[in-house]
Design a protein around this motif. Structure first.
Motif, mmCIF file in Angstrom:
data_model
loop_
_atom_site.group_PDB
_atom_site.id
_atom_site.type_symbol
_atom_site.label_atom_id
_atom_site.label_comp_id
_atom_site.label_asym_id
_atom_site.label_seq_id
_atom_site.Cartn_x
_atom_site.Cartn_y
_atom_site.Cartn_z
ATOM 1 N N GLN A 67 0.801 -1.224 0.000
ATOM 2 C CA GLN A 67 0.000 0.000 0.000
ATOM 3 C C GLN A 67 0.833 1.271 0.000
ATOM 4 O OE1 GLN A 67 -2.435 -0.680 3.434
ATOM 5 N NE2 GLN A 67 -4.031 -1.697 2.253
ATOM 6 N N GLY A 68 1.938 1.276 0.702
ATOM 7 C CA GLY A 68 2.755 2.487 0.784
ATOM 8 C C GLY A 68 3.996 2.411 -0.076
ATOM 9 N N GLY A 71 3.932 -1.707 -4.517
ATOM 10 C CA GLY A 71 4.386 -3.046 -4.899
ATOM 11 C C GLY A 71 5.890 -3.216 -4.815
ATOM 12 N N ASN A 72 6.608 -2.149 -4.505
ATOM 13 C CA ASN A 72 8.044 -2.244 -4.249
ATOM 14 C C ASN A 72 8.207 -2.772 -2.829
ATOM 15 O OD1 ASN A 72 8.822 -0.846 -6.765
ATOM 16 N ND2 ASN A 72 7.861 0.911 -5.788
ATOM 17 N N VAL A 73 9.436 -3.067 -2.413
ATOM 18 C CA VAL A 73 9.655 -3.641 -1.090
ATOM 19 C C VAL A 73 10.679 -2.816 -0.324
ATOM 20 C CG1 VAL A 73 10.431 -5.674 0.186
ATOM 21 C CG2 VAL A 73 9.115 -5.959 -1.926
ATOM 22 N N LEU A 74 10.283 -2.354 0.864
ATOM 23 C CA LEU A 74 11.202 -1.683 1.776
ATOM 24 C C LEU A 74 11.913 -2.739 2.616
ATOM 25 C CD1 LEU A 74 8.853 1.168 2.994
ATOM 26 C CD2 LEU A 74 10.998 1.502 1.745
ATOM 27 N N ALA A 75 13.197 -2.524 2.853
ATOM 28 C CA ALA A 75 13.983 -3.449 3.676
ATOM 29 C C ALA A 75 15.166 -2.676 4.244
ATOM 30 C CB ALA A 75 14.473 -4.625 2.827
ATOM 31 N N PHE A 105 8.986 3.707 -9.363
ATOM 32 C CA PHE A 105 9.991 3.338 -8.372
ATOM 33 C C PHE A 105 10.743 4.584 -7.892
ATOM 34 C CE2 PHE A 105 14.272 1.959 -7.187
ATOM 35 C CZ PHE A 105 13.985 0.948 -6.285
ATOM 36 N N PHE A 106 11.175 5.420 -8.833
ATOM 37 C CA PHE A 106 11.870 6.662 -8.508
ATOM 38 C C PHE A 106 11.024 7.530 -7.576
ATOM 39 C CE2 PHE A 106 12.554 11.162 -9.447
ATOM 40 C CZ PHE A 106 13.920 11.285 -9.207
ATOM 41 N N ASN A 107 9.732 7.669 -7.885
ATOM 42 C CA ASN A 107 8.843 8.487 -7.055
ATOM 43 C C ASN A 107 8.692 7.922 -5.650
ATOM 44 O OD1 ASN A 107 8.416 10.397 -9.081
ATOM 45 N ND2 ASN A 107 6.650 9.298 -9.899
ATOM 46 N N TYR A 108 8.634 6.606 -5.515
ATOM 47 C CA TYR A 108 8.547 6.007 -4.179
ATOM 48 C C TYR A 108 9.849 6.172 -3.409
ATOM 49 C CZ TYR A 108 3.853 4.150 -4.453
ATOM 50 O OH TYR A 108 2.482 4.040 -4.519
ATOM 51 N N ARG A 110 11.836 8.759 -3.649
ATOM 52 C CA ARG A 110 11.764 10.153 -3.179
ATOM 53 C C ARG A 110 10.803 10.295 -2.000
ATOM 54 N NH1 ARG A 110 10.783 13.862 -8.238
ATOM 55 N NH2 ARG A 110 8.980 14.138 -6.927
ATOM 56 N N TYR A 111 9.624 9.668 -2.106
ATOM 57 C CA TYR A 111 8.643 9.747 -1.025
ATOM 58 C C TYR A 111 9.241 9.224 0.282
ATOM 59 C CZ TYR A 111 4.874 8.471 2.082
ATOM 60 O OH TYR A 111 4.088 8.322 3.207
ATOM 61 N N TRP A 112 9.871 8.042 0.221
ATOM 62 C CA TRP A 112 10.401 7.454 1.449
ATOM 63 C C TRP A 112 11.615 8.217 1.976
ATOM 64 C CZ3 TRP A 112 7.933 4.676 4.801
ATOM 65 C CH2 TRP A 112 6.773 4.037 4.384
ATOM 66 N N LYS A 113 12.403 8.824 1.119
ATOM 67 C CA LYS A 113 13.485 9.703 1.584
ATOM 68 C C LYS A 113 12.892 10.838 2.424
ATOM 69 C CE LYS A 113 17.217 9.387 -1.805
ATOM 70 N NZ LYS A 113 18.270 9.147 -0.830
ATOM 71 N N GLU A 114 11.832 11.446 1.901
ATOM 72 C CA GLU A 114 11.189 12.545 2.616
ATOM 73 C C GLU A 114 10.534 12.070 3.910
ATOM 74 O OE1 GLU A 114 8.529 14.178 -0.316
ATOM 75 O OE2 GLU A 114 10.199 14.888 -1.561
ATOM 76 N N GLU A 115 9.910 10.914 3.873
ATOM 77 C CA GLU A 115 9.226 10.377 5.063
ATOM 78 C C GLU A 115 10.226 10.086 6.182
ATOM 79 O OE1 GLU A 115 5.972 9.022 7.394
ATOM 80 O OE2 GLU A 115 6.156 10.378 5.691
#
Length: 125
Positions: A67-68, A71-75, A105-108, A110-115
């Motif tokens: 959801q956040g 479909g990519n995976v944070l680890a 993928f690039f946008n996610y 950036r989003y997670w860098k900011e988060e």
């Protein structure tokens, strides 16, 4: 990569031994050709040592059903010090799908860098 380079009007590296890495702004992305398709990977942000639990919780929430993450995976990286984002494209893909998936993928990233930067700023403020 040549077509993508022309569309973005930037110089992108060619694949060497099935791998390519490039940087746009503060986002670095590694792309690897695999036997089943290709793999995107990026170091997102160092995990703030003072609020590891909050970062871990947000990452788990983001990974929940994709959801956040789209479909990519944070680890975590091997050292446990960096949050990473990865994506496996399992089948040979047409260029348009590849480009759109890479852009997402690039946008996610950036989003997670900011988060994570927001969490770090809140923890120090």
């Amino acid at each position: 990569m040549q077509q993508l380079s022309e569309e973005l009007e930037i110089s992108l590296p060619d694949f060497v031994n099935g791998n390519a890495a490039f940087r746009l702004g503060n986002v670095s992305i590694d792309i690897r050709n695999t036997s089943s398709g290709c793999f995107f990977h990026s170091l997102v942000h160092p995990v703030p040592s003072s609020h590891k639990e909050e970062v871990y919780m947000r990452a788990m929430q983001g990974n929940l059903l994709g959801q956040g993450t789209g479909g990519n995976v944070l680890a975590l990286d091997e050292s446990g010090k960096f949050l990473t984002l990865s994506r496996d494209l399992y089948q040979p893909t047409e260029y348009l799908f590849f480009r759109e998936t890479l852009e997402e993928f690039f946008n996610y990233v950036r989003y997670w860098k900011e988060e994570i930067a927001r969490i770090a700023a809140e923890s120090s403020g």
